[in-house]
Design a protein around this motif. Structure first.
Motif, PDB file in Angstrom:
ATOM      1  N   PRO A  56       2.909 -12.657 -22.081  1.00 52.84           N
ATOM      2  CA  PRO A  56       2.922 -12.026 -20.768  1.00 52.84           C
ATOM      3  C   PRO A  56       1.680 -11.166 -20.546  1.00 52.84           C
ATOM      4  N   THR A  57       1.336 -10.961 -19.286  1.00 49.32           N
ATOM      5  CA  THR A  57       0.336  -9.971 -18.901  1.00 49.32           C
ATOM      6  C   THR A  57       0.969  -9.094 -17.825  1.00 49.32           C
ATOM      7  N   HIS A  58       0.769  -7.795 -17.960  1.00 49.53           N
ATOM      8  CA  HIS A  58       1.318  -6.837 -17.003  1.00 49.53           C
ATOM      9  C   HIS A  58       0.179  -6.133 -16.276  1.00 49.53           C
ATOM     10  N   PHE A  59       0.368  -5.912 -14.987  1.00 45.71           N
ATOM     11  CA  PHE A  59      -0.572  -5.135 -14.187  1.00 45.71           C
ATOM     12  C   PHE A  59       0.155  -3.907 -13.636  1.00 45.71           C
ATOM     13  N   ILE A  60      -0.575  -2.799 -13.573  1.00 41.74           N
ATOM     14  CA  ILE A  60      -0.115  -1.641 -12.806  1.00 41.74           C
ATOM     15  C   ILE A  60      -1.137  -1.408 -11.702  1.00 41.74           C
ATOM     16  N   LEU A  61      -0.677  -1.452 -10.452  1.00 40.61           N
ATOM     17  CA  LEU A  61      -1.543  -1.178  -9.310  1.00 40.61           C
ATOM     18  C   LEU A  61      -1.267   0.231  -8.811  1.00 40.61           C
ATOM     19  N   ASN A  62      -2.332   0.973  -8.516  1.00 36.83           N
ATOM     20  CA  ASN A  62      -2.118   2.311  -7.971  1.00 36.83           C
ATOM     21  C   ASN A  62      -1.797   2.234  -6.481  1.00 36.83           C
ATOM     22  N   LYS A  63      -1.610   3.363  -5.858  1.00 34.39           N
ATOM     23  CA  LYS A  63      -1.153   3.384  -4.471  1.00 34.39           C
ATOM     24  C   LYS A  63      -2.204   2.915  -3.473  1.00 34.39           C
ATOM     25  N   ASP A  64      -3.436   2.733  -3.948  1.00 33.91           N
ATOM     26  CA  ASP A  64      -4.502   2.190  -3.095  1.00 33.91           C
ATOM     27  C   ASP A  64      -4.679   0.687  -3.287  1.00 33.91           C
ATOM     28  N   GLY A  65      -3.809   0.081  -4.084  1.00 33.66           N
ATOM     29  CA  GLY A  65      -3.908  -1.354  -4.326  1.00 33.66           C
ATOM     30  C   GLY A  65      -4.950  -1.733  -5.358  1.00 33.66           C
ATOM     31  N   MET A  66      -5.450  -0.760  -6.104  1.00 33.44           N
ATOM     32  CA  MET A  66      -6.437  -1.026  -7.152  1.00 33.44           C
ATOM     33  C   MET A  66      -5.726  -1.226  -8.489  1.00 33.44           C
ATOM     34  N   LYS A  93       0.834  -1.202   0.000  1.00 33.62           N
ATOM     35  CA  LYS A  93       0.000   0.000   0.000  1.00 33.62           C
ATOM     36  C   LYS A  93       0.870   1.254   0.000  1.00 33.62           C
ATOM     37  N   GLY A  94       0.423   2.260  -0.714  1.00 30.53           N
ATOM     38  CA  GLY A  94       1.166   3.517  -0.792  1.00 30.53           C
ATOM     39  C   GLY A  94       2.228   3.527  -1.873  1.00 30.53           C
ATOM     40  N   LYS A  95       2.309   2.445  -2.651  1.00 26.73           N
ATOM     41  CA  LYS A  95       3.284   2.360  -3.733  1.00 26.73           C
ATOM     42  C   LYS A  95       2.589   1.964  -5.042  1.00 26.73           C
ATOM     43  N   ILE A  96       3.189   2.374  -6.137  1.00 28.97           N
ATOM     44  CA  ILE A  96       2.750   1.900  -7.456  1.00 28.97           C
ATOM     45  C   ILE A  96       3.463   0.580  -7.710  1.00 28.97           C
ATOM     46  N   ILE A  97       2.700  -0.451  -8.037  1.00 23.56           N
ATOM     47  CA  ILE A  97       3.282  -1.772  -8.240  1.00 23.56           C
ATOM     48  C   ILE A  97       3.143  -2.175  -9.707  1.00 23.56           C
ATOM     49  N   VAL A  98       4.264  -2.535 -10.319  1.00 26.39           N
ATOM     50  CA  VAL A  98       4.281  -3.045 -11.690  1.00 26.39           C
ATOM     51  C   VAL A  98       4.495  -4.554 -11.608  1.00 26.39           C
ATOM     52  N   ILE A  99       3.560  -5.321 -12.152  1.00 25.07           N
ATOM     53  CA  ILE A  99       3.606  -6.784 -12.045  1.00 25.07           C
ATOM     54  C   ILE A  99       3.678  -7.407 -13.430  1.00 25.07           C
ATOM     55  N   ASP A 116       8.737   4.851  -4.608  1.00 25.07           N
ATOM     56  CA  ASP A 116       7.306   4.552  -4.526  1.00 25.07           C
ATOM     57  C   ASP A 116       6.840   3.682  -5.695  1.00 25.07           C
ATOM     58  N   ILE A 117       7.779   3.181  -6.509  1.00 22.71           N
ATOM     59  CA  ILE A 117       7.424   2.288  -7.621  1.00 22.71           C
ATOM     60  C   ILE A 117       8.211   0.994  -7.477  1.00 22.71           C
ATOM     61  N   LEU A 118       7.505  -0.136  -7.403  1.00 18.68           N
ATOM     62  CA  LEU A 118       8.142  -1.441  -7.236  1.00 18.68           C
ATOM     63  C   LEU A 118       7.815  -2.339  -8.419  1.00 18.68           C
ATOM     64  N   PHE A 119       8.780  -3.159  -8.808  1.00 18.01           N
ATOM     65  CA  PHE A 119       8.629  -4.080  -9.935  1.00 18.01           C
ATOM     66  C   PHE A 119       8.669  -5.518  -9.410  1.00 18.01           C
TER      67      PHE A 119
END
Length: 257
Positions: free
Chosen positions: A226-236, A146-152, A181-184
């Motif tokens: 591949p499939t990529h997801f970007i999650l916003n800082k709220d985990g959405m 939470k609180g970070k942008i997550i690239v999956i 604030d951005i994690l891969f």
């Protein structure tokens, strides 16, 4: 009085013309591009990115929702063509698939449309609950992210397109390495032993989580890699993307929010 009316008419004509000039003719001939599957496929893969933000038009040039556009691609008899435009926006219009076209065109576009529609429906929803350990033993959970942008990145060792984009996603991770604030993170189907041996030869600059075939099949319901997801800082889920090209654009946008 007559002069005022004439001025108003000229103003209206100018504005209608300006609005219409934003998008004009198709960038390719919609009929010619269907002459062979190879010709259409080359155009589709290079010029149509359904995961990007675009203005959708039906076959009568009427603006429709992106959801309706993707639904028609998945279930009806259309191909998407980009229109020439005078602004920086993307305009995609539906055109009828010709009766004498290769049947593989319809089958392929229906599948592409289905996948794009499914991905679009996931956007704006919470990413499914998870508690993973990566190859280095680090615990990764919804709460810790939470609180970070997550690239999956979702992938597996024997997925050729997944491996082909390694240099590009590694470069992307390097570009954002100073953004704390951005994690891969990557989710892989394979065992820790196989992944460690593979990644020795083909490094990936993401945290790698092994043994996630069941999670990706059941929780994420993935059928394309591949499939990529970007999650916003709220985990959405902000974006679900099929390739590096669309990922790069979407992450740039999300990182500025």
């Amino acid at each position: 009085m007559q002069k005022s009316i004439n001025l108003i008419l000229l103003f209206l004509i100018f504005n209608v013309s300006f609005a219409q000039s934003k998008y004009e003719t198709p960038e390719v001939d919609p009929i010619q591009i269907q002459k062979t599957y190879t010709e259409w496929s080359a155009y589709q893969s290079k010029n149509i990115i359904l995961s990007r933000d675009f203005i959708a038009l039906d076959s009568n040039s009427k603006e429709i929702s992106k959801e309706s556009f993707l639904n028609q691609l998945a279930n009806e008899n259309f191909i998407p063509i980009r229109l020439k435009s005078e602004d920086s926006k993307y305009y995609y219009q539906l055109f009828q698939i010709q009766p004498n076209s290769d049947t593989s065109i319809k089958a392929t576009i229906n599948q592409i449309g289905f996948d794009a529609h499914k991905n679009f429906e996931m956007e704006g929803t919470p990413f499914p609950k998870f508690s993973f350990k990566d190859l280095n033993g680090n615990l990764i959970t919804n709460e810790s992210m939470k609180g970070k942008i997550i690239v999956i990145k979702c992938w597996y060792i024997h997925c050729t397109p997944c491996i082909k984009e390694f240099p590009q996603v590694n470069k992307l991770a390097d570009e954002y390495k100073d953004r704390k604030d951005i994690l891969f993170i990557s989710l892989a189907e394979d065992s820790p032993e196989k992944l460690k041996a593979f990644l020795t030869k083909r490094p990936l600059k993401y945290s790698v989580v092994p043994n996630l075939k069941v999670y990706m099949n059941e929780a994420l319901q993935l059928n394309s890699f591949p499939t990529h997801f970007i999650l916003n800082k709220d985990g959405m889920i902000a974006k679900v993307l099929p390739n590096f090209e669309s990922l790069e654009v979407a992450l740039e946008k999300e990182s500025k929010l």
